[in-house]
Design a protein around this motif. Structure first.
Motif, PDB file in Angstrom:
ATOM      1  N   GLY A 126       9.024  20.805 -18.987  1.00 19.93           N
ATOM      2  CA  GLY A 126       9.420  19.982 -19.990  1.00 19.93           C
ATOM      3  C   GLY A 126      10.433  18.924 -19.849  1.00 19.93           C
ATOM      4  O   GLY A 126      10.732  18.392 -20.631  1.00 19.93           O
ATOM      5  N   SER A 127      11.049  19.329 -18.657  1.00 17.37           N
ATOM      6  CA  SER A 127      12.250  18.408 -18.513  1.00 17.37           C
ATOM      7  C   SER A 127      11.953  17.046 -17.828  1.00 17.37           C
ATOM      8  O   SER A 127      10.766  16.981 -17.393  1.00 17.37           O
ATOM      9  CB  SER A 127      13.346  19.145 -17.758  1.00 17.37           C
ATOM     10  N   LEU A 128      12.601  16.132 -18.109  1.00 23.74           N
ATOM     11  CA  LEU A 128      12.469  14.757 -17.651  1.00 23.74           C
ATOM     12  C   LEU A 128      13.547  14.287 -16.685  1.00 23.74           C
ATOM     13  O   LEU A 128      14.552  14.425 -17.030  1.00 23.74           O
ATOM     14  CB  LEU A 128      12.210  13.855 -18.928  1.00 23.74           C
ATOM     15  N   ARG A 129      13.109  13.615 -15.502  1.00 23.87           N
ATOM     16  CA  ARG A 129      14.062  13.032 -14.647  1.00 23.87           C
ATOM     17  C   ARG A 129      13.690  11.597 -14.603  1.00 23.87           C
ATOM     18  O   ARG A 129      12.791  11.028 -14.085  1.00 23.87           O
ATOM     19  CB  ARG A 129      14.060  13.517 -13.184  1.00 23.87           C
ATOM     20  N   ILE A 130      14.630  10.775 -15.060  1.00 26.50           N
ATOM     21  CA  ILE A 130      14.528   9.347 -15.322  1.00 26.50           C
ATOM     22  C   ILE A 130      15.413   8.463 -14.199  1.00 26.50           C
ATOM     23  O   ILE A 130      16.450   8.966 -13.632  1.00 26.50           O
ATOM     24  CB  ILE A 130      14.822   8.871 -16.656  1.00 26.50           C
ATOM     25  N   SER A 147      12.180  13.975 -29.653  1.00 21.31           N
ATOM     26  CA  SER A 147      10.857  13.351 -29.811  1.00 21.31           C
ATOM     27  C   SER A 147      10.599  12.177 -28.704  1.00 21.31           C
ATOM     28  O   SER A 147      11.579  11.771 -28.118  1.00 21.31           O
ATOM     29  CB  SER A 147      10.485  12.644 -31.141  1.00 21.31           C
ATOM     30  N   VAL A 148       9.141  11.798 -28.198  1.00 25.56           N
ATOM     31  CA  VAL A 148       9.003  10.847 -27.259  1.00 25.56           C
ATOM     32  C   VAL A 148       7.920  10.161 -27.711  1.00 25.56           C
ATOM     33  O   VAL A 148       6.883  10.947 -28.276  1.00 25.56           O
ATOM     34  CB  VAL A 148       9.259  11.690 -25.826  1.00 25.56           C
ATOM     35  N   ARG A 149       7.779   8.918 -27.356  1.00 22.16           N
ATOM     36  CA  ARG A 149       6.664   7.960 -27.653  1.00 22.16           C
ATOM     37  C   ARG A 149       6.448   6.843 -26.866  1.00 22.16           C
ATOM     38  O   ARG A 149       7.356   6.530 -26.232  1.00 22.16           O
ATOM     39  CB  ARG A 149       6.802   7.759 -29.271  1.00 22.16           C
ATOM     40  N   VAL A 150       5.301   6.478 -26.813  1.00 20.14           N
ATOM     41  CA  VAL A 150       4.939   5.315 -26.260  1.00 20.14           C
ATOM     42  C   VAL A 150       5.621   4.014 -27.025  1.00 20.14           C
ATOM     43  O   VAL A 150       5.238   3.928 -28.424  1.00 20.14           O
ATOM     44  CB  VAL A 150       3.560   5.074 -26.081  1.00 20.14           C
ATOM     45  N   ASP A 151       6.203   3.033 -26.623  1.00 18.31           N
ATOM     46  CA  ASP A 151       7.096   2.251 -27.528  1.00 18.31           C
ATOM     47  C   ASP A 151       7.498   0.828 -26.344  1.00 18.31           C
ATOM     48  O   ASP A 151       8.333   1.129 -25.966  1.00 18.31           O
ATOM     49  CB  ASP A 151       8.071   2.990 -28.065  1.00 18.31           C
ATOM     50  N   ARG A 152       6.328  -0.089 -26.407  1.00 20.87           N
ATOM     51  CA  ARG A 152       6.570  -1.219 -25.511  1.00 20.87           C
ATOM     52  C   ARG A 152       7.474  -2.058 -26.271  1.00 20.87           C
ATOM     53  O   ARG A 152       7.391  -2.622 -27.215  1.00 20.87           O
ATOM     54  CB  ARG A 152       5.299  -1.750 -25.283  1.00 20.87           C
ATOM     55  N   ARG A 153       8.834  -2.354 -25.337  1.00 20.39           N
ATOM     56  CA  ARG A 153       9.640  -3.342 -26.036  1.00 20.39           C
ATOM     57  C   ARG A 153       9.937  -4.288 -24.650  1.00 20.39           C
ATOM     58  O   ARG A 153       9.847  -3.905 -23.638  1.00 20.39           O
ATOM     59  CB  ARG A 153      10.927  -2.690 -26.366  1.00 20.39           C
ATOM     60  N   TYR A 154      10.576  -5.516 -25.365  1.00 19.91           N
ATOM     61  CA  TYR A 154      10.798  -6.632 -24.264  1.00 19.91           C
ATOM     62  C   TYR A 154      12.533  -6.855 -24.400  1.00 19.91           C
ATOM     63  O   TYR A 154      12.765  -8.003 -24.798  1.00 19.91           O
ATOM     64  CB  TYR A 154       9.973  -7.756 -24.406  1.00 19.91           C
ATOM     65  N   THR A 176      10.644  -2.306 -21.391  1.00 22.42           N
ATOM     66  CA  THR A 176      10.508  -0.753 -21.307  1.00 22.42           C
ATOM     67  C   THR A 176       9.085  -0.405 -22.132  1.00 22.42           C
ATOM     68  O   THR A 176       8.618  -1.017 -22.876  1.00 22.42           O
ATOM     69  CB  THR A 176      11.584  -0.082 -22.116  1.00 22.42           C
ATOM     70  N   SER A 177       8.668   0.829 -21.988  1.00 18.31           N
ATOM     71  CA  SER A 177       7.403   1.439 -22.391  1.00 18.31           C
ATOM     72  C   SER A 177       7.363   3.035 -23.274  1.00 18.31           C
ATOM     73  O   SER A 177       6.466   3.212 -23.749  1.00 18.31           O
ATOM     74  CB  SER A 177       6.411   1.297 -21.712  1.00 18.31           C
ATOM     75  N   VAL A 178       8.649   3.443 -23.063  1.00 19.93           N
ATOM     76  CA  VAL A 178       8.754   4.792 -23.540  1.00 19.93           C
ATOM     77  C   VAL A 178      10.126   5.053 -24.039  1.00 19.93           C
ATOM     78  O   VAL A 178      11.140   4.452 -23.697  1.00 19.93           O
ATOM     79  CB  VAL A 178       8.695   5.953 -22.269  1.00 19.93           C
ATOM     80  N   ASP A 207       2.047   4.034 -16.760  1.00 16.23           N
ATOM     81  CA  ASP A 207       1.236   4.850 -17.319  1.00 16.23           C
ATOM     82  C   ASP A 207       2.031   5.542 -18.492  1.00 16.23           C
ATOM     83  O   ASP A 207       2.174   7.076 -18.376  1.00 16.23           O
ATOM     84  CB  ASP A 207       0.468   5.871 -16.639  1.00 16.23           C
ATOM     85  N   PRO A 208       2.623   4.834 -19.529  1.00 10.14           N
ATOM     86  CA  PRO A 208       3.507   5.659 -20.415  1.00 10.14           C
ATOM     87  C   PRO A 208       2.753   6.701 -21.232  1.00 10.14           C
ATOM     88  O   PRO A 208       3.309   7.770 -21.591  1.00 10.14           O
ATOM     89  CB  PRO A 208       4.129   4.403 -21.333  1.00 10.14           C
ATOM     90  N   ARG A 209       1.579   6.602 -21.408  1.00 12.34           N
ATOM     91  CA  ARG A 209       0.566   7.559 -22.141  1.00 12.34           C
ATOM     92  C   ARG A 209       0.712   8.954 -21.526  1.00 12.34           C
ATOM     93  O   ARG A 209       0.921   9.962 -22.080  1.00 12.34           O
ATOM     94  CB  ARG A 209      -0.527   7.195 -22.636  1.00 12.34           C
ATOM     95  N   ALA A 210       0.385   8.755 -20.084  1.00 15.62           N
ATOM     96  CA  ALA A 210       0.374  10.109 -19.407  1.00 15.62           C
ATOM     97  C   ALA A 210       1.665  10.922 -19.290  1.00 15.62           C
ATOM     98  O   ALA A 210       1.761  12.305 -19.228  1.00 15.62           O
ATOM     99  CB  ALA A 210      -0.017   9.849 -17.949  1.00 15.62           C
ATOM    100  N   LEU A 211       2.841   9.940 -19.161  1.00 22.29           N
ATOM    101  CA  LEU A 211       4.002  10.827 -19.123  1.00 22.29           C
ATOM    102  C   LEU A 211       4.361  11.352 -20.604  1.00 22.29           C
ATOM    103  O   LEU A 211       4.965  12.406 -20.688  1.00 22.29           O
ATOM    104  CB  LEU A 211       5.125   9.536 -18.733  1.00 22.29           C
ATOM    105  N   VAL A 212       4.166  10.527 -21.624  1.00 22.82           N
ATOM    106  CA  VAL A 212       4.297  11.108 -23.039  1.00 22.82           C
ATOM    107  C   VAL A 212       3.686  12.407 -23.119  1.00 22.82           C
ATOM    108  O   VAL A 212       4.003  13.254 -23.559  1.00 22.82           O
ATOM    109  CB  VAL A 212       4.222   9.866 -24.030  1.00 22.82           C
ATOM    110  N   GLY A 213       2.343  12.300 -22.631  1.00 26.55           N
ATOM    111  CA  GLY A 213       1.453  13.635 -22.873  1.00 26.55           C
ATOM    112  C   GLY A 213       1.986  14.715 -22.152  1.00 26.55           C
ATOM    113  O   GLY A 213       1.780  15.627 -22.537  1.00 26.55           O
ATOM    114  N   ALA A 214       2.507  14.627 -20.815  1.00 30.48           N
ATOM    115  CA  ALA A 214       2.953  15.535 -20.243  1.00 30.48           C
ATOM    116  C   ALA A 214       4.259  16.148 -20.823  1.00 30.48           C
ATOM    117  O   ALA A 214       4.443  17.386 -20.889  1.00 30.48           O
ATOM    118  CB  ALA A 214       3.447  15.153 -18.828  1.00 30.48           C
ATOM    119  N   LEU A 215       5.054  15.286 -21.355  1.00 35.26           N
ATOM    120  CA  LEU A 215       6.192  15.855 -22.064  1.00 35.26           C
ATOM    121  C   LEU A 215       5.988  16.747 -23.432  1.00 35.26           C
ATOM    122  O   LEU A 215       6.437  17.355 -23.759  1.00 35.26           O
ATOM    123  CB  LEU A 215       7.292  14.651 -22.105  1.00 35.26           C
ATOM    124  N   ARG A 216       5.143  16.127 -23.998  1.00 37.78           N
ATOM    125  CA  ARG A 216       4.624  16.762 -25.405  1.00 37.78           C
ATOM    126  C   ARG A 216       3.738  18.247 -25.192  1.00 37.78           C
ATOM    127  O   ARG A 216       3.798  19.099 -25.804  1.00 37.78           O
ATOM    128  CB  ARG A 216       3.530  16.071 -26.118  1.00 37.78           C
TER     129      ARG A 216
END
Length: 219
Positions: A126-130, A147-154, A176-178, A207-216
């Protein structure tokens, strides 16, 4: 007559190395290190290999928004190189510009290769390397993620932008998308060595949904 101690040269060598390191600014040393890592990424890119991705990890690419722009930049640089080759009549000057232009083309390609071969990584724990190529690398432990979520911003700003309230934006292609909310501040290192802390991290994944799903749902 006794000569110099046998270890005099050996003891002087580390002192000389330390003196040389002290004379070179830290920013210059880090810049050279980043470039060397980027050049090493060319071999990984050609060999379809990634850096720091182990079996069971989820590798999350983030180069989508910048790929077209970088290839466009490479095209312009190649056209400029050919144009200067035709316009500059002096051999020495022509050679200097040719070397500089070719180095620029290789460097831009290497920077992109570093981004391709150094993706974000979600570990089974469950750790994340950015990451962003060889310029940015931050490990977020699982217990630091609130918490982690899909969140597209510009957002506007440079690659690494930190707001006064501790929001870190790692911007790729102006987006950004996460968003990762932290339950404690984490220290990160800027490309030239400065250390700062963040309470929220926003970054891009193709693919932000795949990343967020893996973290959750860590294994």
């Amino acid at each position: 007559m006794s000569g110099p101690p046998k270890n005099a040269g050996m003891s002087g060598r580390p002192q000389g190395i330390r003196a040389a390191r002290a004379a070179v600014p830290v920013a210059v040393c880090r810049l050279v290190r980043h470039e060397l890592r980027a050049f090493a990424s060319l071999g990984r890119w050609v060999g379809h290999r990634t850096h720091g991705v182990r079996p069971g990890d989820l590798a999350a690419a983030y180069t989508g928004p910048q790929t077209a722009m970088l290839y466009g930049l490479l095209f312009v640089m190649v056209v400029e190189t050919v144009g200067l080759a035709l316009l500059i009549p002096w051999p020495v000057v022509h050679l200097v510009f040719l070397v500089l232009d070719l180095y620029g083309v290789v460097l831009v390609t290497a920077l992109h290769a570093a981004c391709v071969t150094r993706p974000h990584v979600v570990r089974p724990d469950g750790s994340l390397r950015i990451r962003y190529g060889a310029l940015f690398d931050l490990v977020v432990p699982q217990d630091a993620i609130a918490s982690v979520r899909v969140d597209r911003r510009y957002p506007e700003g440079r690659l690494i932008t930190l707001s006064d309230d501790g929001v870190l934006d790692l911007i790729v292609g102006s987006q950004t998308s996460v968003t990762v909310e932290l339950n404690r501040p984490l220290t990160f290192t800027r490309p030239f060595g400065a250390s700062e802390t963040a309470r929220t991290i926003r970054f891009h994944a193709d693919d932000p949904r795949a990343l967020v799903g893996a973290l959750r749902q860590p294994a």
